[in-house]
Design a protein around this motif. Sequence first.
Motif, PDB file in Angstrom:
ATOM      1  N   MET A 239       0.725  -1.254   0.120  1.00  0.00           N
ATOM      2  CA  MET A 239       0.102   0.109  -0.031  1.00  0.00           C
ATOM      3  C   MET A 239       0.804   1.257   0.096  1.00  0.00           C
ATOM      4  O   MET A 239       0.568   2.166  -0.480  1.00  0.00           O
ATOM      5  CB  MET A 239      -1.033  -0.068   1.199  1.00  0.00           C
ATOM      6  CG  MET A 239      -1.815   0.884   1.278  1.00  0.00           C
ATOM      7  SD  MET A 239      -3.211   0.747  -0.063  1.00  0.00           S
ATOM      8  CE  MET A 239      -4.363   1.851   0.235  1.00  0.00           C
ATOM      9  N   TYR A 240       2.128   1.401   0.633  1.00  0.00           N
ATOM     10  CA  TYR A 240       2.937   2.311   0.624  1.00  0.00           C
ATOM     11  C   TYR A 240       3.301   2.626  -0.742  1.00  0.00           C
ATOM     12  O   TYR A 240       3.581   3.914  -1.026  1.00  0.00           O
ATOM     13  CB  TYR A 240       4.028   2.044   1.648  1.00  0.00           C
ATOM     14  CG  TYR A 240       4.875   3.129   1.808  1.00  0.00           C
ATOM     15  CD1 TYR A 240       4.444   4.357   2.519  1.00  0.00           C
ATOM     16  CD2 TYR A 240       6.086   3.272   1.275  1.00  0.00           C
ATOM     17  CE1 TYR A 240       5.532   5.521   2.864  1.00  0.00           C
ATOM     18  CE2 TYR A 240       6.973   4.265   1.493  1.00  0.00           C
ATOM     19  CZ  TYR A 240       6.699   5.291   2.323  1.00  0.00           C
ATOM     20  OH  TYR A 240       7.402   6.441   2.303  1.00  0.00           O
ATOM     21  N   ALA A 241       3.574   1.872  -1.567  1.00  0.00           N
ATOM     22  CA  ALA A 241       4.368   2.071  -2.824  1.00  0.00           C
ATOM     23  C   ALA A 241       3.018   2.806  -3.754  1.00  0.00           C
ATOM     24  O   ALA A 241       3.396   3.705  -4.379  1.00  0.00           O
ATOM     25  CB  ALA A 241       4.727   0.796  -3.479  1.00  0.00           C
ATOM     26  N   TYR A 242       2.170   2.351  -3.409  1.00  0.00           N
ATOM     27  CA  TYR A 242       0.886   2.989  -4.154  1.00  0.00           C
ATOM     28  C   TYR A 242       0.514   4.424  -3.704  1.00  0.00           C
ATOM     29  O   TYR A 242       0.152   5.336  -4.824  1.00  0.00           O
ATOM     30  CB  TYR A 242      -0.479   2.176  -4.072  1.00  0.00           C
ATOM     31  CG  TYR A 242      -1.643   2.701  -4.655  1.00  0.00           C
ATOM     32  CD1 TYR A 242      -1.743   2.622  -6.046  1.00  0.00           C
ATOM     33  CD2 TYR A 242      -2.724   3.408  -4.091  1.00  0.00           C
ATOM     34  CE1 TYR A 242      -2.852   3.152  -6.841  1.00  0.00           C
ATOM     35  CE2 TYR A 242      -3.580   3.926  -4.572  1.00  0.00           C
ATOM     36  CZ  TYR A 242      -3.988   3.965  -6.122  1.00  0.00           C
ATOM     37  OH  TYR A 242      -4.750   4.489  -6.775  1.00  0.00           O
ATOM     38  N   GLU A 243       0.710   4.548  -2.415  1.00  0.00           N
ATOM     39  CA  GLU A 243       0.507   5.805  -2.065  1.00  0.00           C
ATOM     40  C   GLU A 243       1.596   6.891  -2.507  1.00  0.00           C
ATOM     41  O   GLU A 243       1.293   8.153  -2.691  1.00  0.00           O
ATOM     42  CB  GLU A 243       0.461   5.896  -0.393  1.00  0.00           C
ATOM     43  CG  GLU A 243      -0.867   5.404  -0.032  1.00  0.00           C
ATOM     44  CD  GLU A 243      -0.815   5.155   1.521  1.00  0.00           C
ATOM     45  OE1 GLU A 243       0.179   5.342   2.203  1.00  0.00           O
ATOM     46  OE2 GLU A 243      -1.795   4.746   2.213  1.00  0.00           O
ATOM     47  N   MET A 244       2.936   6.488  -2.663  1.00  0.00           N
ATOM     48  CA  MET A 244       3.954   7.188  -3.098  1.00  0.00           C
ATOM     49  C   MET A 244       3.802   7.547  -4.703  1.00  0.00           C
ATOM     50  O   MET A 244       4.013   8.883  -4.986  1.00  0.00           O
ATOM     51  CB  MET A 244       5.268   6.469  -2.774  1.00  0.00           C
ATOM     52  CG  MET A 244       5.603   6.324  -1.394  1.00  0.00           C
ATOM     53  SD  MET A 244       5.802   8.094  -0.586  1.00  0.00           S
ATOM     54  CE  MET A 244       7.157   8.702  -1.606  1.00  0.00           C
ATOM     55  N   HIS A 245       3.202   6.422  -5.458  1.00  0.00           N
ATOM     56  CA  HIS A 245       2.846   6.700  -6.779  1.00  0.00           C
ATOM     57  C   HIS A 245       2.044   7.568  -6.878  1.00  0.00           C
ATOM     58  O   HIS A 245       2.176   8.774  -7.817  1.00  0.00           O
ATOM     59  CB  HIS A 245       2.611   5.441  -7.293  1.00  0.00           C
ATOM     60  CG  HIS A 245       2.243   5.653  -8.720  1.00  0.00           C
ATOM     61  ND1 HIS A 245       2.770   5.753  -9.778  1.00  0.00           N
ATOM     62  CD2 HIS A 245       0.625   5.494  -9.071  1.00  0.00           C
ATOM     63  CE1 HIS A 245       2.012   5.923 -10.829  1.00  0.00           C
ATOM     64  NE2 HIS A 245       0.767   5.669 -10.357  1.00  0.00           N
ATOM     65  N   ARG A 246       0.866   7.793  -6.157  1.00  0.00           N
ATOM     66  CA  ARG A 246      -0.023   8.887  -6.183  1.00  0.00           C
ATOM     67  C   ARG A 246       0.208  10.047  -5.908  1.00  0.00           C
ATOM     68  O   ARG A 246      -0.038  11.111  -6.518  1.00  0.00           O
ATOM     69  CB  ARG A 246      -1.186   8.495  -5.217  1.00  0.00           C
ATOM     70  CG  ARG A 246      -2.042   7.174  -5.699  1.00  0.00           C
ATOM     71  CD  ARG A 246      -2.731   7.244  -6.981  1.00  0.00           C
ATOM     72  NE  ARG A 246      -3.789   8.140  -6.652  1.00  0.00           N
ATOM     73  CZ  ARG A 246      -4.505   8.637  -7.675  1.00  0.00           C
ATOM     74  NH1 ARG A 246      -4.505   8.264  -8.974  1.00  0.00           N
ATOM     75  NH2 ARG A 246      -5.735   9.344  -7.531  1.00  0.00           N
ATOM     76  N   VAL A 247       1.327  10.311  -4.722  1.00  0.00           N
ATOM     77  CA  VAL A 247       1.641  11.710  -4.605  1.00  0.00           C
ATOM     78  C   VAL A 247       2.673  12.151  -5.587  1.00  0.00           C
ATOM     79  O   VAL A 247       2.530  13.526  -5.828  1.00  0.00           O
ATOM     80  CB  VAL A 247       2.527  11.486  -3.235  1.00  0.00           C
ATOM     81  CG1 VAL A 247       3.449  12.802  -2.814  1.00  0.00           C
ATOM     82  CG2 VAL A 247       1.533  11.230  -1.927  1.00  0.00           C
TER      83      VAL A 247
END
Length: 62
Positions: free
Chosen positions: A1-9
């Motif tokens: 989930m953390y990688a997806y959030e970083m991608h969105r940011v």
Amino acid sequence: MYAYEMHRVHHAELVREAAARRLAHEAGAARRGRRLFGRRSGGPRPAGRVSDGDRDRFARAA
């Protein structure tokens, strides 16, 4: 989930940067008196029918 959030940011940052560049470009063009959107004038020629000589310019597709 953390990688997806970083991608969105990261994606949001890129979108903001592109919008800022677009806005700066539009402001610069407006300052120079250029039109960015809409139809550009073709000059003082009157609008009318296209001459019949241009009909054979493009071939039929099929």
